[in-house]
Scaffold this active site. Structure first.
Site, short mmCIF file in Angstrom:
data_model
loop_
_atom_site.label_atom_id
_atom_site.label_comp_id
_atom_site.label_asym_id
_atom_site.label_seq_id
_atom_site.Cartn_x
_atom_site.Cartn_y
_atom_site.Cartn_z
N ARG A 112 96.73 157.17 17.21
CA ARG A 112 96.02 156.23 17.52
C ARG A 112 96.71 155.06 17.98
O ARG A 112 97.80 154.51 17.26
CB ARG A 112 94.93 155.82 16.55
CG ARG A 112 93.85 154.75 16.61
CD ARG A 112 92.66 155.31 17.37
NE ARG A 112 91.61 154.86 17.44
CZ ARG A 112 90.55 154.73 18.40
NH1 ARG A 112 90.99 155.31 19.57
NH2 ARG A 112 89.70 154.00 18.38
N THR A 381 87.74 160.01 26.65
CA THR A 381 88.70 161.10 25.92
C THR A 381 88.78 162.44 26.61
O THR A 381 88.06 162.84 27.57
CB THR A 381 87.97 161.26 24.32
OG1 THR A 381 86.62 161.70 24.42
CG2 THR A 381 88.44 160.08 23.67
N THR A 399 92.97 160.08 24.21
CA THR A 399 92.09 159.20 25.13
C THR A 399 92.60 157.86 25.29
O THR A 399 94.06 157.47 25.25
CB THR A 399 90.89 158.60 24.00
OG1 THR A 399 90.08 157.80 24.62
CG2 THR A 399 91.79 157.75 22.89
N VAL A 400 92.28 157.44 26.65
CA VAL A 400 92.73 155.93 27.05
C VAL A 400 91.22 155.07 26.66
O VAL A 400 91.17 154.14 27.30
CB VAL A 400 93.03 155.88 28.57
CG1 VAL A 400 94.62 156.45 28.44
CG2 VAL A 400 92.11 156.62 29.46
N ASN A 401 90.38 155.69 26.30
CA ASN A 401 89.08 154.94 25.92
C ASN A 401 87.90 155.03 27.08
O ASN A 401 87.70 156.14 27.57
CB ASN A 401 88.99 153.60 25.39
CG ASN A 401 87.93 153.20 24.47
OD1 ASN A 401 87.15 153.92 24.22
ND2 ASN A 401 88.01 151.93 24.17
N GLU A 420 91.97 150.15 24.36
CA GLU A 420 91.25 150.71 23.07
C GLU A 420 90.86 149.51 22.04
O GLU A 420 90.35 149.60 21.08
CB GLU A 420 92.44 151.48 22.38
CG GLU A 420 92.10 152.42 21.55
CD GLU A 420 91.35 153.59 22.10
OE1 GLU A 420 90.21 153.67 22.05
OE2 GLU A 420 91.88 154.49 22.95
N SER A 451 87.38 155.23 15.27
CA SER A 451 87.10 156.13 16.22
C SER A 451 86.00 157.26 16.09
O SER A 451 85.95 157.47 14.74
CB SER A 451 88.44 156.97 16.65
OG SER A 451 88.32 157.88 17.53
N GLY A 472 83.82 162.50 24.55
CA GLY A 472 82.45 161.89 24.65
C GLY A 472 82.29 160.69 23.78
O GLY A 472 81.24 160.54 23.44
N GLY A 473 83.19 159.97 23.22
CA GLY A 473 83.21 158.79 22.73
C GLY A 473 82.16 159.01 21.42
O GLY A 473 82.44 159.96 20.48
#
EC number: 2.3.2.2
Length: 576
Positions: A112, A381, A399-401, A420, A451, A472-473
């Site tokens: 992370r 993501t 992810t890159v957010n 992030e 996260s 999908g966050g």
């Protein structure tokens, strides 16, 4: 005879009647109404890769065919996704990787992103925009360090061999996929405003179309350097210097010291017995603990009958509201003492208490669920599930957010930078209607933000059974759980488990989001009207959602693997 001991065939029959109604609209969109012939599902014997993009799944499969293992394939697939799906993940971001080796050893690699050394709790002065995009939203990237660490411990093929396919795609050009194009359209003004993004996605001043070829020569050069010199080129070499310079130019605070001091955390995976399965999950600050709590609550009902129909969905929504209330007490365990809240979240006894509080006839305001803190909404993501010939398994979410992260592409390296920092909570003045932000998740130098990413591996009787996860966050916790429940509790086959329409709740805002959209592949996903009506009668406020989670699911059946890539993003699995 109680329902929980329904004769298996009767229970499954009961469920299948319901499923035919729920999934029929999706299936009819598929080829001739036969789900079995959809390319999103494959049946293979040796190894399988399910990712968001057919090109990357194929690259992973080729690695397995050449004698590489799941770790090798994960490296090649993740680097490929960073090229062809750069709005969702890449070298500028981070990841959580769950690995279970065929000998039973399981490891969790936490790669992370971390807050820069110069970051501080009040650095945004209450300005949420600075946290969401631009230079100050960039955290220290961890993906490359984590991939290399996993490879160093377990990889079989050479590092150069694994990096090469991504370099070829970046240099030789890659076609813009329908899903990437949708993300580009959604981010059009940001792409046009950033010289780096513009050069790749709108080289002539307007966005490229689906099927157009895009080149990222700078990223190809970066990948070549990484293949030659390893992560040092990134964390203490020229690539890092270029990256830091580009972030500073955009007003950020990233330094070479940040890159040099980044460390991958290797942790014990969570391990929980629930629903007759052993679930391996990612420890905090991931979505693993909330997911375990959700499954523990729902396991208290008579199964499968207690989770079927609109009542089953109501119970799931209510359980989610409890889970999200508890979740915001979590934070990076290196910075916050979360021992008590974590043991609650993993405890079936605690789940029983919450289940008792679920009313089958109505829903309540957020305050009822005891949540003290406001939610954070993470984004973006990409998820990869892999099982190899020896039955080593990997579940990895990267992810890159947000779409295109910070909305900055580093011009000197070709890398899309994460945002992030937006996953941290921020101190601010709150009105009486809004709960305060969660102190456990405030910014601190070197800290990892909370996260929802929930890579998961499922065992039964000590044997590998499935690999699942989603992008999908904040919806990932619900999406991953729903696919698991569909297959292991409700008896759906793997494809139907992924195709079934999903519902989400994050406690705040107090709204049920249900899928109602036609995807880039032409499939329509929608929660049936009768279920929606039944939920409204219980007091739920419903909102249709053109999006949601994208799940990658591989199930090991006797002697074979069934791999499914979620059609919602246009991914396809590959295997042999």
């Amino acid at each position: 005879m109680s329902h929980s001991h329904l004769h298996p065939s009767r229970a499954v029959l009961l469920w299948h009647v319901i499923v035919i109604l729920v999934v029929s609209n999706l299936v009819s969109a598929s080829i001739n109404g036969h789900t079995k012939h959809r390319d999103e599902e494959i049946f293979v014997h040796n190894g399988a890769v399910a990712s968001d993009d057919p090109r990357c799944s194929r690259i992973g499969k080729d690695v397995l065919v050449e004698g590489g293992n799941a770790v090798d394939a994960a490296v090649a697939v993740a680097l490929c996704l960073g090229v062809v799906s750069p709005a969702s993940s890449g070298l500028g971001g981070g990841a959580f990787m769950l690995l279970r080796l065929s000998n039973g050893v399981a490891k969790a690699f936490d790669m992370r992103e971390t807050a820069p050394i110069l970051a501080s709790k009040d650095m945004y002065g209450g300005n949420a925009t600075l946290k969401a995009k631009g230079g100050l939203s960039v955290a220290v990237p961890g993906q490359l360090a984590g991939l290399h660490e996993a490879w160093k411990q377990h990889g079989k093929l050479s590092w150069q061999r694994l990096v090469k396919p991504a370099e070829i795609l970046a240099r030789g050009g890659f076609k813009i996929s329908p899903y990437l194009h949708m993300q580009m359209k959604a981010s059009e003004s940001d792409i046009l405003a950033d010289a780096g993004l513009r050069s790749i996605f709108a080289p002539n001043g307007k966005l490229l179309n689906i099927g157009d070829i895009s080149y990222n020569k700078k990223l190809a050069d970066t990948l070549r350097a990484i293949s030659k010199y390893g992560p040092q080129a990134f964390y203490s070499g020229l690539i890092g210097l270029g990256l830091v310079r580009d972030v500073k130019k955009a007003g950020g605070i990233l330094t070479m010291k940040d890159l040099k001091s980044y460390t991958v955390k290797q942790k014990e995976p969570l391990s929980t017995d629930v629903l007759g399965l052993k679930i391996l999950g990612m420890p905090p600050p991931s979505g693993g603990p909330p997911m375990v709590l959700l499954l523990n609550i729902l396991a208290q009902y008579e199964l499968p009958s207690g989770l079927l129909g609109s009542l089953g969905i109501h119970r799931e929504i209510e359980a989610l509201k409890h889970v999200f209330a508890v979740r915001m007490n979590l934070g990076d365990p290196d910075f916050v003492n979360i021992t008590a809240v974590l043991s609650d979240m993993l405890s079936p006894k605690f789940a029983k208490v919450l289940k008792k509080d679920i009313n089958d006839n109505k829903t309540y305001d957020p305050s009822h669920y005891g949540g003290k803190w406001n939610q954070i909404l993470d984004h973006g993501t990409s998820h990869v599930s892999i099982i190899d010939l020896e039955r080593n398994a990997i579940s990895m979410t990267t992810t890159v957010n947000a779409y295109f992260g910070s909305k900055i592409l580093s011009s000197s390296t070709g890398i899309v930078l994460n945002n992030e920092m937006d996953d941290f909570s921020m101190p601010r003045n709150v009105s009486k209607d809004v709960p305060p932000p969660a102190p456990a998740n405030f910014v601190a130098p070197g800290k990892r933000p909370l996260s929802s990413m929930s890579p998961t591996i499922v065992l039964k009787d000590g044997k590998l059974k499935a690999v699942v996860g989603a992008s999908g966050g904040a919806m990932i916790i619900a999406g991953t759980s729903e696919v698991l429940l569909n297959h292991f509790v409700k008896g759906l086959d793997p494809l139907s488990s992924v195709l079934a329409p999903r519902v989400y709740h994050q406690l705040i805002p107090n709204v049920v989001n249900y899928e109602n959209w036609t995807t880039v592949t032409g499939d329509h996903f929608e929660l049936p009207a009768d279920i929606r009506e039944a939920l409204k009668r219980k007091g739920h406020v419903l909102q249709g959602l053109a999006g949601g989670t994208i799940c990658q699911f591989i199930v090991q059946d006797i002697g074979k693997l069934v791999a499914v890539s979620d059609p919602r993003k246009g991914g396809l699995p590959a295997g042999f």
